[in-house]
Motif scaffolding. Sequence first.
Motif, PDB file in Angstrom:
ATOM      1  N   ASP A   3       3.544  -2.989  -6.422  1.00 46.40           N
ATOM      2  CA  ASP A   3       2.676  -3.209  -5.260  1.00 46.40           C
ATOM      3  C   ASP A   3       1.998  -4.571  -5.303  1.00 46.40           C
ATOM      4  O   ASP A   3       1.960  -5.294  -4.311  1.00 46.40           O
ATOM      5  CB  ASP A   3       1.660  -2.069  -5.083  1.00 46.40           C
ATOM      6  CG  ASP A   3       0.752  -1.868  -6.288  1.00 46.40           C
ATOM      7  OD1 ASP A   3       0.668  -2.747  -7.158  1.00 46.40           O
ATOM      8  OD2 ASP A   3       0.103  -0.793  -6.351  1.00 46.40           O
TER       9      ASP A   3
ATOM     10  N   LEU B 271      -7.236   0.355  -3.813  1.00 44.59           N
ATOM     11  CA  LEU B 271      -6.291   1.461  -4.005  1.00 44.59           C
ATOM     12  C   LEU B 271      -5.548   1.330  -5.325  1.00 44.59           C
ATOM     13  O   LEU B 271      -5.297   2.321  -6.017  1.00 44.59           O
ATOM     14  CB  LEU B 271      -5.274   1.483  -2.860  1.00 44.59           C
ATOM     15  CG  LEU B 271      -5.597   2.319  -1.626  1.00 44.59           C
ATOM     16  CD1 LEU B 271      -4.511   2.127  -0.581  1.00 44.59           C
ATOM     17  CD2 LEU B 271      -5.761   3.783  -1.975  1.00 44.59           C
ATOM     18  N   ASP B 272      -5.203   0.112  -5.674  1.00 45.91           N
ATOM     19  CA  ASP B 272      -4.479  -0.154  -6.909  1.00 45.91           C
ATOM     20  C   ASP B 272      -5.287   0.308  -8.117  1.00 45.91           C
ATOM     21  O   ASP B 272      -4.748   0.880  -9.065  1.00 45.91           O
ATOM     22  CB  ASP B 272      -4.170  -1.655  -7.002  1.00 45.91           C
ATOM     23  CG  ASP B 272      -3.215  -1.976  -8.136  1.00 45.91           C
ATOM     24  OD1 ASP B 272      -2.190  -1.283  -8.258  1.00 45.91           O
ATOM     25  OD2 ASP B 272      -3.507  -2.908  -8.906  1.00 45.91           O
TER      26      ASP B 272
ATOM     27  N   ASN C  55       0.819  -1.216   0.000  1.00 45.60           N
ATOM     28  CA  ASN C  55       0.000   0.000   0.000  1.00 45.60           C
ATOM     29  C   ASN C  55       0.852   1.266   0.000  1.00 45.60           C
ATOM     30  O   ASN C  55       0.467   2.280  -0.588  1.00 45.60           O
ATOM     31  CB  ASN C  55      -0.955   0.009   1.197  1.00 45.60           C
ATOM     32  CG  ASN C  55      -2.064  -1.014   1.047  1.00 45.60           C
ATOM     33  OD1 ASN C  55      -2.259  -1.589  -0.027  1.00 45.60           O
ATOM     34  ND2 ASN C  55      -2.802  -1.252   2.115  1.00 45.60           N
TER      35      ASN C  55
ATOM     36  N   THR D  84       1.792   1.819  -3.543  1.00 46.86           N
ATOM     37  CA  THR D  84       0.658   2.338  -4.301  1.00 46.86           C
ATOM     38  C   THR D  84       0.500   3.836  -4.102  1.00 46.86           C
ATOM     39  O   THR D  84       0.285   4.580  -5.066  1.00 46.86           O
ATOM     40  CB  THR D  84      -0.645   1.630  -3.875  1.00 46.86           C
ATOM     41  OG1 THR D  84      -0.504   0.221  -4.041  1.00 46.86           O
ATOM     42  CG2 THR D  84      -1.818   2.118  -4.719  1.00 46.86           C
TER      43      THR D  84
ATOM     44  N   GLY E 119      -5.989  -2.806  -0.531  1.00 46.24           N
ATOM     45  CA  GLY E 119      -4.877  -2.688  -1.464  1.00 46.24           C
ATOM     46  C   GLY E 119      -5.332  -2.841  -2.901  1.00 46.24           C
ATOM     47  O   GLY E 119      -4.897  -2.092  -3.788  1.00 46.24           O
TER      48      GLY E 119
END
Length: 307
Positions: A90, A107-108, A48, A51, A104
């Motif tokens: 990431d 967010l990616d 994270n 990212t 995660g």
Amino acid sequence: MKKNKQKEEEFELSLKSVETENALDLYFYRPVGYRLACAFRNTKITPNMVTVVSIFVGAGSGYLFYFNRWTCSLAGILLMILANVLDCVDGQLARLTGRKSEIGRILDGVASDIWFTLIYVAFALQLTHAFGTAWFFLPATLSGFSHLVQANITDYYKTLHLYFVSREKGSEFRSLEQVKARQKTMKRGLYKFFYVLYEAYTGLQEQLTPALQRLMKTLHERYGDDLPETLRQDFRRQSRRLMKRYVDLMTFNGRTVILFTVVLSGHVWVYFIYEGIVLNLVLWLSVRKHEKMCRRIAEKVAGHEFG
């Protein structure tokens, strides 16, 4: 020789699947990402964190693309390439260390949306300054919305393909019902907010793919999670062909070939046409072909061709 083979196997483990990667990813972005992931895995650096850094690096491209100068454009392109390398890192770091998380993954997906949103704003500002009219924010807004839908469906088809590779590879594939159930168990906060966005994201995917939803329901009722291998192979063969012909054009690599060209040429308005017309046509064809494929497979299932 044995050490090289182990590294090759570990590299493949760092990927979601070789089948869902395009050539530029396999021979450039992923190998570079793998080396950085290996360097980070015994540190306190988390997927994270990588990212979040990629978001700021990619955002720098939008700033540089505002200036219609060759040096700024080249620097912006290099930042975009670095941001995408970090975007690979990431996920690869998460798979190598087992530090995967739902936030995660969300967010990616958000990272590249932020990059391109800022790029479209930069293009609109550049054109507004050059021509003295703010009307360019209209195609910029339409391009941003189109991009969100295209990226959404691209991610959906890639994740769907993984579901047919194996149960483990396809563990990230979620139905809207599953996402809603997970969201209801969460406490209020930033994590829940992101999951509400994910729920809307998944809802759009299912609305645009009715034949696929009927197929998945049929498969679940008949086979549960134990899909026949012949069915998996049949789906993957057809899905790979559609990814190469259509879906890959809507990925980062597919769209940046044109993006980098128009930025270097100085005619950034061309990208709004490409995004709004060409890529939306690709999106329509991709959905249409996938839906047709799902109907064919559903007919085979009904005819007990997979046992």
